[in-house]
Write a protein that holds these residues in place. Sequence first.
Motif, PDB file in Angstrom:
ATOM      1  N   THR A  11       0.857  -1.178   0.000  1.00 12.16           N
ATOM      2  CA  THR A  11       0.000   0.000   0.000  1.00 12.16           C
ATOM      3  C   THR A  11       0.894   1.230   0.000  1.00 12.16           C
ATOM      4  O   THR A  11       1.702   1.406   0.913  1.00 12.16           O
ATOM      5  N   MET A  12       0.744   2.070  -1.044  1.00 12.29           N
ATOM      6  CA  MET A  12       1.545   3.286  -1.178  1.00 12.29           C
ATOM      7  C   MET A  12       0.635   4.441  -1.561  1.00 12.29           C
ATOM      8  O   MET A  12      -0.377   4.236  -2.223  1.00 12.29           O
ATOM      9  N   MET A  13       1.027   5.655  -1.128  1.00 15.30           N
ATOM     10  CA  MET A  13       0.237   6.856  -1.432  1.00 15.30           C
ATOM     11  C   MET A  13       1.156   8.010  -1.798  1.00 15.30           C
ATOM     12  O   MET A  13       2.299   8.063  -1.349  1.00 15.30           O
ATOM     13  N   THR A  19      -3.702   7.171  -4.445  1.00 21.29           N
ATOM     14  CA  THR A  19      -3.322   5.775  -4.288  1.00 21.29           C
ATOM     15  C   THR A  19      -2.402   5.338  -5.423  1.00 21.29           C
ATOM     16  O   THR A  19      -2.719   5.543  -6.598  1.00 21.29           O
ATOM     17  N   GLU A  79      10.917  -0.893   1.614  1.00 21.27           N
ATOM     18  CA  GLU A  79      10.343   0.243   2.328  1.00 21.27           C
ATOM     19  C   GLU A  79      11.333   1.395   2.492  1.00 21.27           C
ATOM     20  O   GLU A  79      10.928   2.529   2.729  1.00 21.27           O
ATOM     21  N   SER A  97       4.720   7.577   0.047  1.00 20.72           N
ATOM     22  CA  SER A  97       4.607   7.040   1.407  1.00 20.72           C
ATOM     23  C   SER A  97       4.266   5.568   1.298  1.00 20.72           C
ATOM     24  O   SER A  97       3.289   5.201   0.643  1.00 20.72           O
ATOM     25  N   LEU A  99       2.888   2.466   3.132  1.00 19.61           N
ATOM     26  CA  LEU A  99       2.068   2.201   4.315  1.00 19.61           C
ATOM     27  C   LEU A  99       2.055   0.739   4.732  1.00 19.61           C
ATOM     28  O   LEU A  99       1.846   0.427   5.897  1.00 19.61           O
ATOM     29  N   MET A 100       2.266  -0.177   3.777  1.00 16.67           N
ATOM     30  CA  MET A 100       2.247  -1.602   4.068  1.00 16.67           C
ATOM     31  C   MET A 100       3.206  -2.309   3.123  1.00 16.67           C
ATOM     32  O   MET A 100       3.274  -1.975   1.949  1.00 16.67           O
ATOM     33  N   THR A 101       3.953  -3.303   3.635  1.00 11.36           N
ATOM     34  CA  THR A 101       4.942  -4.018   2.827  1.00 11.36           C
ATOM     35  C   THR A 101       4.784  -5.515   2.952  1.00 11.36           C
ATOM     36  O   THR A 101       3.961  -6.006   3.722  1.00 11.36           O
TER      37      THR A 101
END
Length: 108
Positions: A11-13, A19, A79, A97, A99-101
């Motif tokens: 999850t990246m922003m 998104t 990350e 950013s 957010l999840m890896t």
Amino acid sequence: MAGKALTTAATMMCPHGGTVTAMSSGRVTATAPVLRATDTFLIAGCSFSTAAGPMPCVTVRWVSPDTRVKASGAATLSEGSIGLCLNGANAPQGTVSVLMTQPHATTV
């Protein structure tokens, strides 16, 4: 690798809430394909605007991928990698950013 691996499930922003969607043609997977600096990264839903009008982030260019880990001949992403969010004119508008890896990867 500087931290956990980025995969298509990460999850990246962009800095403005857009998104990031990643598309990989790589063959190294964790629970999803591992991302490489040469893969395609598109941004949707960015709300950045200036007095001249909307200037949304639309893509990502990775400027600091992993230096020692490669997949299918291209540097992988983790990350700790640094990616710049670019608008339609390829002007940088901030960094991605993460957010999840994905913590583990295996070759298939």
